[in-house]
Design a protein around this motif. Structure first.
Motif, PDB file in Angstrom:
ATOM      1  N   LYS A 227       0.814  -1.219   0.000  1.00 42.41           N
ATOM      2  CA  LYS A 227       0.000   0.000   0.000  1.00 42.41           C
ATOM      3  C   LYS A 227       0.846   1.266   0.000  1.00 42.41           C
ATOM      4  CE  LYS A 227      -0.542  -0.319   5.059  1.00 42.41           C
ATOM      5  NZ  LYS A 227      -1.514  -0.478   6.147  1.00 42.41           N
ATOM      6  N   GLU A 228       2.091   1.177   0.513  1.00 40.47           N
ATOM      7  CA  GLU A 228       2.968   2.346   0.542  1.00 40.47           C
ATOM      8  C   GLU A 228       3.329   2.830  -0.865  1.00 40.47           C
ATOM      9  OE1 GLU A 228       3.087   0.222   4.282  1.00 40.47           O
ATOM     10  OE2 GLU A 228       3.554  -0.445   2.221  1.00 40.47           O
ATOM     11  N   ALA A 230       1.203   3.090  -3.352  1.00 42.08           N
ATOM     12  CA  ALA A 230      -0.028   3.483  -4.051  1.00 42.08           C
ATOM     13  C   ALA A 230       0.197   4.695  -4.953  1.00 42.08           C
ATOM     14  CB  ALA A 230      -1.133   3.770  -3.040  1.00 42.08           C
ATOM     15  N   ARG A 244      -7.583  -3.396  -5.160  1.00 39.21           N
ATOM     16  CA  ARG A 244      -7.063  -3.203  -3.799  1.00 39.21           C
ATOM     17  C   ARG A 244      -7.470  -4.403  -2.938  1.00 39.21           C
ATOM     18  NH1 ARG A 244      -5.072   0.939  -0.647  1.00 39.21           N
ATOM     19  NH2 ARG A 244      -5.301   2.429  -2.358  1.00 39.21           N
ATOM     20  N   GLN A 245      -6.481  -5.001  -2.269  1.00 38.65           N
ATOM     21  CA  GLN A 245      -6.734  -6.159  -1.423  1.00 38.65           C
ATOM     22  C   GLN A 245      -7.133  -5.719  -0.004  1.00 38.65           C
ATOM     23  OE1 GLN A 245      -6.315  -9.314  -3.180  1.00 38.65           O
ATOM     24  NE2 GLN A 245      -6.363  -7.634  -4.673  1.00 38.65           N
ATOM     25  N   GLU A 246      -7.643  -6.660   0.794  1.00 36.88           N
ATOM     26  CA  GLU A 246      -8.090  -6.335   2.156  1.00 36.88           C
ATOM     27  C   GLU A 246      -6.956  -5.810   3.022  1.00 36.88           C
ATOM     28  OE1 GLU A 246     -10.100  -9.567   3.986  1.00 36.88           O
ATOM     29  OE2 GLU A 246     -11.753  -9.624   2.521  1.00 36.88           O
ATOM     30  N   ASN A 247      -5.738  -6.301   2.797  1.00 39.05           N
ATOM     31  CA  ASN A 247      -4.594  -5.834   3.596  1.00 39.05           C
ATOM     32  C   ASN A 247      -3.983  -4.534   3.065  1.00 39.05           C
ATOM     33  OD1 ASN A 247      -3.375  -6.706   1.271  1.00 39.05           O
ATOM     34  ND2 ASN A 247      -1.844  -8.013   2.288  1.00 39.05           N
ATOM     35  N   GLY A 248      -4.583  -3.978   2.002  1.00 38.78           N
ATOM     36  CA  GLY A 248      -4.087  -2.728   1.442  1.00 38.78           C
ATOM     37  C   GLY A 248      -3.195  -2.892   0.229  1.00 38.78           C
ATOM     38  N   ASP A 249      -2.720  -4.133  -0.017  1.00 41.16           N
ATOM     39  CA  ASP A 249      -1.894  -4.357  -1.205  1.00 41.16           C
ATOM     40  C   ASP A 249      -2.672  -4.013  -2.473  1.00 41.16           C
ATOM     41  OD1 ASP A 249       0.110  -5.214   0.398  1.00 41.16           O
ATOM     42  OD2 ASP A 249       0.044  -7.333  -0.203  1.00 41.16           O
ATOM     43  N   LEU A 250      -1.931  -3.673  -3.526  1.00 41.27           N
ATOM     44  CA  LEU A 250      -2.533  -3.331  -4.804  1.00 41.27           C
ATOM     45  C   LEU A 250      -2.075  -4.331  -5.863  1.00 41.27           C
ATOM     46  CD1 LEU A 250      -1.839   0.501  -4.656  1.00 41.27           C
ATOM     47  CD2 LEU A 250      -4.029  -0.609  -4.243  1.00 41.27           C
TER      48      LEU A 250
END
Length: 298
Positions: A227-228, A230, A244-250
């Motif tokens: 996510k950092e 983004a 976008r995944q639940e853990n914030g990953d893209l």
């Protein structure tokens, strides 16, 4: 509604030269009688429009007729001036004079709110000169000799017939027919190291919709970013290509050319990218990263 249709009739005749009443009736979805009423209204307003009977007859405007500036609304005039401002950034003297003349004719002061710079950081003179030369070659159908740095570590000399300048994915490209390859090609402007406009003229052709550079021939590349990253991900990919995944990953997925550009692009993310597919790219990237390490370790 009638006023809008009247203008559209005039624009159509200016573009096509002439039209029959049934043609105009079908185009504007009204009756032929309504079209003739519109012609009478235009004539009464001082527009030099007339109809000729007979086999080759039709509705026409007198030769050399041009629309008066009053036909354009204030917003339309402003849009024209804004468009010229964006063209003027290439430092074309002619367009600058055109901008001044139209501003005076329209009695409008165009606020200089827009600035776009086609050149790279540093000395922009060559980039802008290159752009202007290629633009001239496209307009006047002149062949161009270029020295081009390809993706395959070679600098080649080619003679091309330029068709169009396009801006795509943060870079300018030249669509052209390569006389050496006898095929259509896309040339990145930054990789054109030298150019010379030749005296040879060519007949303009239509650039094929499907070419060797069609995105359909690229492979689907799927990548995962934390996510950092983004801010970079949304810079490089369209929102429709990102999940976008639940853990914030893209997860970003797009068709890309598998060449040295792609490896450089992936390396620019450092450790902040995981290749999900195709899997073999992992090994290619790892080998390149190892070579970089071996070359730069102290």
């Amino acid at each position: 509604m009638q006023e809008s249709r009247l203008f559209k009739i005039v624009y159509h005749l200016l573009d096509k030269g002439q039209a029959t009443a049934p043609e105009l009736a079908e185009k504007f979805e009204v009756s032929v009688r309504t079209i003739y009423r519109d012609i009478d209204a235009l004539s009464g307003a001082g527009i030099p429009i007339y109809a000729e009977a007979g086999r080759n007859g039709g509705i026409r405007l007198i030769n050399d007729f041009v629309l008066d500036k009053a036909v354009l609304s204030k917003e339309e005039k402003q849009e024209i001036l804004t468009a010229l401002q964006s063209i003027n950034i290439t430092q074309n003297i002619s367009s600058s004079q055109t901008l001044q003349k139209l501003s005076a004719i329209f009695h409008l002061h165009s606020e200089n709110w827009l600035e776009v710079d086609f050149s790279r950081w540093g000395d922009k003179e060559f980039d802008n000169e290159k752009f202007e030369q290629l633009k001239s070659a496209v307009i006047h159908c002149k062949s161009v000799k270029i020295h081009y740095a390809s993706s395959y570590e070679a600098i080649t000399e080619r003679v091309v017939q330029p068709y169009k300048l396009i801006y795509k994915a943060k870079a300018w490209y030249l669509k052209a027919f390569c006389t050496q390859k006898q095929d259509w090609r896309l040339f990145k402007l930054n990789r054109i190291l030298k150019l010379e406009i030749l005296n040879d003229s060519f007949t303009r052709q239509n650039f094929p919709k499907s070419s060797n550079h069609s995105e359909q021939e690229y492979k689907q590349i799927t990548l995962r970013f934390p996510k950092e990253m983004a801010y970079r991900v949304y810079d490089e990919f369209d929102e429709t290509q990102i999940q976008r995944q639940e853990n914030g990953d893209l997860i970003a997925s797009a068709k890309m050319p598998e060449d040295t550009w792609l490896i450089g692009f992936l390396l620019s993310f450092g450790t902040q990218v995981d290749i999900l597919s195709p899997v073999y790219l992992k090994n290619v990237l790892a080998q390149q990263a190892k070579l970089i390490y071996e070359k730069n370790k102290s």
